[in-house]
Design a protein around this motif. Structure first.
Motif: not given
Length: 314
Positions: A107-118, A218-224, A286-290
């Motif tokens: 699990v890389t930083e890139e994978m985490i960021r990609k999941a967050y952005d999606e 509109q919805g808003a995600a929590q900070p990364y 929205g899972g972890a990105v509530a």
């Protein structure tokens, strides 16, 4: 059954200076040993203030080593009981080491960021509204409420006096919600309103509603940085599951006890259903990105009377 992640998945700490902090009859207790011991007994420490955990774990290790040393003196190390326990703990140690050395780096930083952005992009496309409602049993009662509102009476006061819904205690305030969270007739009428507008009587299976739209956004995600660790843990669980499937497929596992076979199958189905249910819930919220909570949002969701209007999980 899925492989459970070791506790240190929450925070992987590698001490730069693995110093000796205590010596028990010649045995050196180092910072790294305290960290590993904390992983094992963290379940016993949830209510203990963080500043007290460190001395507690050190004392726990001192007592552990004292008993272990006396066990050796009294020949316990030569017993079958000890050998069985040693094999069990050795398997756990190897499994934990495999996780940290082989699985965690997947699990890389890139994978985490990609999941967050999606997930964040999904939330930004989701509109949420805040509304008040008065629920009554008949159309005639709803029409009477309309007249009272037209005469200048306050919506919140009428909700407290006449509404049959649990939100009456909060002036009919339902908090923020999405269209998918409510029954179709109610959502259609609510989302068609402009902020400040009040609907005509709306019929659903629960009765007749008068709805006032208070706000929309509109919805808003929590900070990364606030959700990064939670996303990492979700991705790690997925990696563990995939690795475990491959390992089991390449291995020979035999269950010899017939009763155990039956219970194992039932437990496996229950575990799968549980995981699927959790995933559906994460997908719907929205899972972890509530959505980032505001004071209004938190208060509305915690104390509102959405109750029966909300649709069950699909």
């Amino acid at each position: 059954m899925a492989l459970v992640m070791p506790a240190r998945a929450q925070e992987d700490v590698a001490p730069k200076d693995d110093k000796v902090i205590a010596i028990v009859n010649g045995h050196e207790i180092r910072v790294s040993e305290v960290q590993m011991a904390t992983e094992d007994i963290i379940g016993q420490l949830p209510d203990m203030p963080p500043k007290l955990r460190y001395p507690f774990v050190v004392e726990y290790l001192i007592e552990r080593h004292l008993l272990a040393q006396y066990a050796v003196k009294e020949g316990i190390a030569d017993t079958e009981e000890y050998k069985r326990r040693l094999a069990l703990y050795q398997a756990k140690a190897l499994r934990d080491a495999y996780f940290f050395q082989k699985i965690r780096p997947m699990v890389t930083e890139e994978m985490i960021r990609k999941a967050y952005d999606e997930e964040a992009s999904k939330l930004q496309q989701t509109e949420r509204v805040r509304a008040r409602m008065i629920l009554v049993a008949t159309e005639k009662e709803a029409q009477d409420i309309e007249k009272m509102l037209a005469d200048g009476q306050k919506f919140g006061e009428l909700a407290k006096k006449y509404s049959l819904d649990g939100s009456k205690d909060y002036g009919g305030d339902l908090g923020y919600f999405t269209a998918a969270e409510m029954v179709p007739e109610f959502s259609k009428a609510t989302f068609a309103l402009k902020v400040g507008e009040t609907s005509q009587p709306v019929k659903t299976d629960f009765g007749w509603h008068i709805i006032r739209l208070e706000d929309r956004k509109q919805g808003a995600a929590q900070p990364y940085d606030q959700v990064k660790q939670a996303i990492r843990n979700v991705l790690l669980r997925q990696q563990v599951g995939e690795v475990m499937q491959k390992i089991r497929a390449a291995s020979k596992v035999e269950i010899l006890d017939e009763d155990l076979k039956k219970y194992a199958e039932e437990a496996s189905k229950a575990a799968n259903n549980y995981q699927e249910g959790k995933q559906k819930a994460l997908d719907q919220t929205g899972g972890a990105v509530a959505p980032a909570a505001t004071d209004d949002n938190a208060a509305g969701d915690a104390s509102s009377g959405k109750g029966d209007l909300q649709l069950p999980a699909q």
